[in-house]
Motif scaffolding. Sequence first.
Motif: not given
Length: 282
Positions: A242-251
């Motif tokens: 979930i941390g990676l999805l939050i950080a990378l999703g906006s990219l």
Amino acid sequence: MITGISIGSRLFLVAVGLSLIFGVLEILNFAHGVLFMLGAYVGIVTIESAVGNFWLGVVLAGLAVGVIGVALEMGFIRRIYDRPELDQLLLTFAFVLILTDVVRTVFGSGSRAISEPALLSFTIDFTDSLAIPAYRGFVILMSVVVLAGLFVVLRTTNIGRVVRATSSDRDMAQLLGINVPRLYTGVFFVGCVLAGIGGALAAPLQSVTPELGNQVIINAFIVVVIGGLGSFTGAFVGAYLIGLLIALGSLVIAGAGELFPFIAMILVLLLKPEGLFEGANA
């Protein structure tokens, strides 16, 4: 990715206590996010006081939130162990509203923030273009240490065997002389201590407001649903995912960082509703 891993480590420190409490007590503690928020405020108050010691603030945050958790468990939650999950959610959500308003009354609605300890106010350079702040690295390391510590205690110690036996068959454990109410209180205390420590450790990395608990508990429930309720390994993997999805999703798409975790949860519920690590059965 480093930011996503850092977010995941903080989420794990919340979700692991939630999973511990559910795995043993089978209580869905919706107030766990508020306890995380209380830990952040206790840490901030300690650091801003005459004592001004960050590490003391972390310890006091864990102990203070643990004591509050014990009071909630002994005074209220103990009475609904055999009640439906809806009753558990309603009771614990009531404490979300109560404790949030208490914090808002005492500290106001504004955001609070603190700096990381001077001991960790440097950067770790991996390459010329890749570096990580030392404090973020410390929080990531703490999440690994907590996971390892829980596995060691539960798998190799006598108290761990008692906890696992009670979670498997409460009635048989009681017949064998185990004081189940005391054990439940102890497990609830440990879960709340982890939430308090997590809140204090997260305070230098994000703004702290009375609404922090509501923000955290949503992501924490997504984590434990994806990993499997009651599974520590699932909480660890789910938190970092979930941390990676939050950080990378906006990219990928603007604002998708808030959307992707919910999509991941929906997919898991549709394809593997028991979670990636099969919840408490793991």
